[in-house]
Design an enzyme around this catalytic site. Sequence first.
Site, PDB file in Angstrom:
ATOM      1  N   LYS A 191       0.835  -1.202   0.000  1.00 32.55           N
ATOM      2  CA  LYS A 191       0.000   0.000   0.000  1.00 32.55           C
ATOM      3  C   LYS A 191       0.871   1.254   0.000  1.00 32.55           C
ATOM      4  O   LYS A 191       0.531   2.257  -0.643  1.00 32.55           O
ATOM      5  CB  LYS A 191      -0.913  -0.015   1.231  1.00 32.55           C
ATOM      6  CG  LYS A 191      -1.811   1.221   1.373  1.00 32.55           C
ATOM      7  CD  LYS A 191      -2.930   1.244   0.357  1.00 32.55           C
ATOM      8  CE  LYS A 191      -3.770   2.525   0.446  1.00 32.55           C
ATOM      9  NZ  LYS A 191      -4.458   2.694   1.743  1.00 32.55           N
ATOM     10  N   ASN A 195       0.545   4.284  -2.554  1.00 32.35           N
ATOM     11  CA  ASN A 195       0.268   5.644  -2.091  1.00 32.35           C
ATOM     12  C   ASN A 195       1.373   6.622  -2.469  1.00 32.35           C
ATOM     13  O   ASN A 195       1.099   7.749  -2.897  1.00 32.35           O
ATOM     14  CB  ASN A 195       0.081   5.671  -0.580  1.00 32.35           C
ATOM     15  CG  ASN A 195      -1.263   5.138  -0.130  1.00 32.35           C
ATOM     16  OD1 ASN A 195      -1.363   4.496   0.906  1.00 32.35           O
ATOM     17  ND2 ASN A 195      -2.307   5.381  -0.897  1.00 32.35           N
ATOM     18  N   ASN A 199      -0.447   9.315  -4.647  1.00 37.47           N
ATOM     19  CA  ASN A 199      -1.083  10.368  -3.845  1.00 37.47           C
ATOM     20  C   ASN A 199      -0.479  11.757  -4.035  1.00 37.47           C
ATOM     21  O   ASN A 199      -1.191  12.706  -4.361  1.00 37.47           O
ATOM     22  CB  ASN A 199      -1.076   9.987  -2.365  1.00 37.47           C
ATOM     23  CG  ASN A 199      -2.136   8.973  -2.018  1.00 37.47           C
ATOM     24  OD1 ASN A 199      -2.661   8.300  -2.896  1.00 37.47           O
ATOM     25  ND2 ASN A 199      -2.447   8.842  -0.744  1.00 37.47           N
ATOM     26  N   SER A 266      -6.756  11.170  -1.171  1.00 31.04           N
ATOM     27  CA  SER A 266      -7.063  11.904   0.055  1.00 31.04           C
ATOM     28  C   SER A 266      -6.122  13.089   0.222  1.00 31.04           C
ATOM     29  O   SER A 266      -6.496  14.116   0.800  1.00 31.04           O
ATOM     30  CB  SER A 266      -6.959  10.972   1.270  1.00 31.04           C
ATOM     31  OG  SER A 266      -5.658  10.412   1.362  1.00 31.04           O
ATOM     32  N   GLU A 278      -0.594  13.899   4.802  1.00 32.71           N
ATOM     33  CA  GLU A 278       0.121  12.798   5.460  1.00 32.71           C
ATOM     34  C   GLU A 278       1.446  12.492   4.777  1.00 32.71           C
ATOM     35  O   GLU A 278       1.960  11.379   4.885  1.00 32.71           O
ATOM     36  CB  GLU A 278      -0.754  11.553   5.483  1.00 32.71           C
ATOM     37  CG  GLU A 278      -2.016  11.692   6.297  1.00 32.71           C
ATOM     38  CD  GLU A 278      -2.830  10.412   6.345  1.00 32.71           C
ATOM     39  OE1 GLU A 278      -3.005   9.863   7.443  1.00 32.71           O
ATOM     40  OE2 GLU A 278      -3.289   9.948   5.279  1.00 32.71           O
TER      41      GLU A 278
END
Length: 312
Positions: A191, A195, A199, A266, A278
């Site tokens: 993951k 990400n 992301n 996100s 993040e």
Amino acid sequence: MRFLVIGSGGVGLGLSAFLLKAGCEVCLFSTRRSFNSLTNYFKVDGIFGDFTFKYGQYDVIDSFENLRDKFDWVLITTKTYANEDIARQLCDFKDKLGGVNLVVVQNGWGNAEKFLRCFDKESVFSARIITGFYRKAPNEVEITVHADKMVLGNIFRKELSGQTQEVVDALNNGGFDALVSEDVDKHLWAKLLYNCALNPLGAILRVEYGKLAEKSQTRKIMDRIINEIFDVMRAYGYETFFKNANEYKDVFYSKLVPSTYSHRSSMLQDIENSQKTEIDSLNGVVVELAKKKGLAAPYNEFIVELIKAIEP
């Protein structure tokens, strides 16, 4: 079972909906920004159907001082930059929580360790989730994509992963696919690869995941990010389900990106809402791990600096 769900964002409300459908008791820990809305109702819609729960079917608090009962499980679904503060508050109110187990449901690597100050390794579990949650309002969430089952386990004591079976059963009974795995660490690294590649670049360019794979320029950047992460993994002895970067990239471009083509990350939602991201728990942790081993990770480092330049 009784769950305390810390974080009332997309993941927190989404998982709470499935736990409530399974007949579990849920108490939401919310920021003051969302608290008033959640004392009325919350709604989850999208690919799993439409669910609305009125206050009273669940509880909500905005301070640990308002804890009234003990819990079986605590789900940590906040943004990762809140972990230090959440861990401190959990320590302060540990007696009120009872002999509780934690499940850290967050992006990135190194998050579960933040909760070891007051909880032992036997009671801190991790979860990987590849589901798109879009928060439309403080108490409304849309589930936009679901790429794989949620995976739960213990990265510190793998043989104890089976203790999360009752959480898995509750989620499954509520209609959300989940499973127990002793290889949850491998799932988390897979993951992280996904990400870190998608992301921040999606947030910087403000495009959906699929668009990033259509241009040779963005594919080159993602390839280099992935290569650097595999270098770090090899240096530390971490493993995922792919032998090397090329094997992962084959699956990444042929299956993973197409299955989430229209998803907006996100991190992009955070940037659009003028919120902190993040990035430190994603590409940032790759950079920090690389430095400790004397490795260079220039693409990850550059992407971190770009995100920090545009976040509030």
